[in-house]
Design an enzyme around this catalytic site. Structure first.
Site, PDB file in Angstrom:
ATOM      1  N   LYS A  26       2.950  -8.649  -3.046  1.00  0.00           N
ATOM      2  CA  LYS A  26       1.837  -8.533  -2.166  1.00  0.00           C
ATOM      3  C   LYS A  26       1.723  -6.902  -2.006  1.00  0.00           C
ATOM      4  CE  LYS A  26       0.633  -9.029   2.659  1.00  0.00           C
ATOM      5  NZ  LYS A  26       0.835  -7.517   3.074  1.00  0.00           N
ATOM      6  N   LYS A  95      -0.110   1.269   5.542  1.00  0.00           N
ATOM      7  CA  LYS A  95       1.229   0.612   5.780  1.00  0.00           C
ATOM      8  C   LYS A  95       1.667  -0.236   4.596  1.00  0.00           C
ATOM      9  CE  LYS A  95       1.835  -3.395   7.098  1.00  0.00           C
ATOM     10  NZ  LYS A  95       2.350  -4.138   6.056  1.00  0.00           N
TER      11      LYS A  95
END
Length: 150
Positions: A26, A95
């Protein structure tokens, strides 16, 4: 064992490896998204400055080998339209870039590109609203190049 609980919420479930592999995948996937946004934005800014209409450039790119989800969907829907809908925040993608850097480091893979994209996002965020969409970093490209991609 978790499949029966996840299945009702997931469109597609893929087992990709040992514990942590999905998290790493991911992060790398999202970092590739960020990289594509920056690369497409910079390339389009150059083309517009050279006199190529942005929409025409996107059409040609999308009929060629440089196409991606970014050029096929995100740029037409957000940049060319100037709509900038908020679907995934630039802060969250920033992030995820940090997580991707940790994945690369943990795997012992040196990178020049991922850290550069991370620095780009870090520098773009103060120029944007706190809840800016991840594609809005192209506004940094536009500001610094002195051209609107529209």
């Amino acid at each position: 064992r978790a499949r029966r609980y996840v299945q009702p919420y997931a469109g597609k479930i893929e087992h990709v490896g040992p514990v942590g592999a999905g998290h790493a995948l991911k992060a790398i996937n999202n970092a590739l998204l960020a990289l594509n946004i920056v690369a497409a934005g910079e390339g389009l800014a150059a083309l517009v400055k050279l006199g190529v209409p942005a929409a025409r450039a996107v059409d040609v790119i999308n009929a060629s080998s440089g196409r991606s989800n970014v050029t096929e969907n995100l740029i037409p829907e957000r940049v060319l339209s100037r709509a900038w809908p908020r679907s995934f925040s630039a802060a969250l993608l920033d992030k995820d870039l940090g997580v991707a850097l940790a994945v690369l480091e943990d795997a012992g893979v040196a990178s020049e590109i991922y850290p550069a994209v991370k620095r780009f996002y870090e520098a773009a965020r103060p120029m944007l609203d706190a809840d800016a969409d991840h594609v809005e970093v192209i506004k940094r490209v536009e500001k610094e190049s002195g051209v609107a991609i529209e």
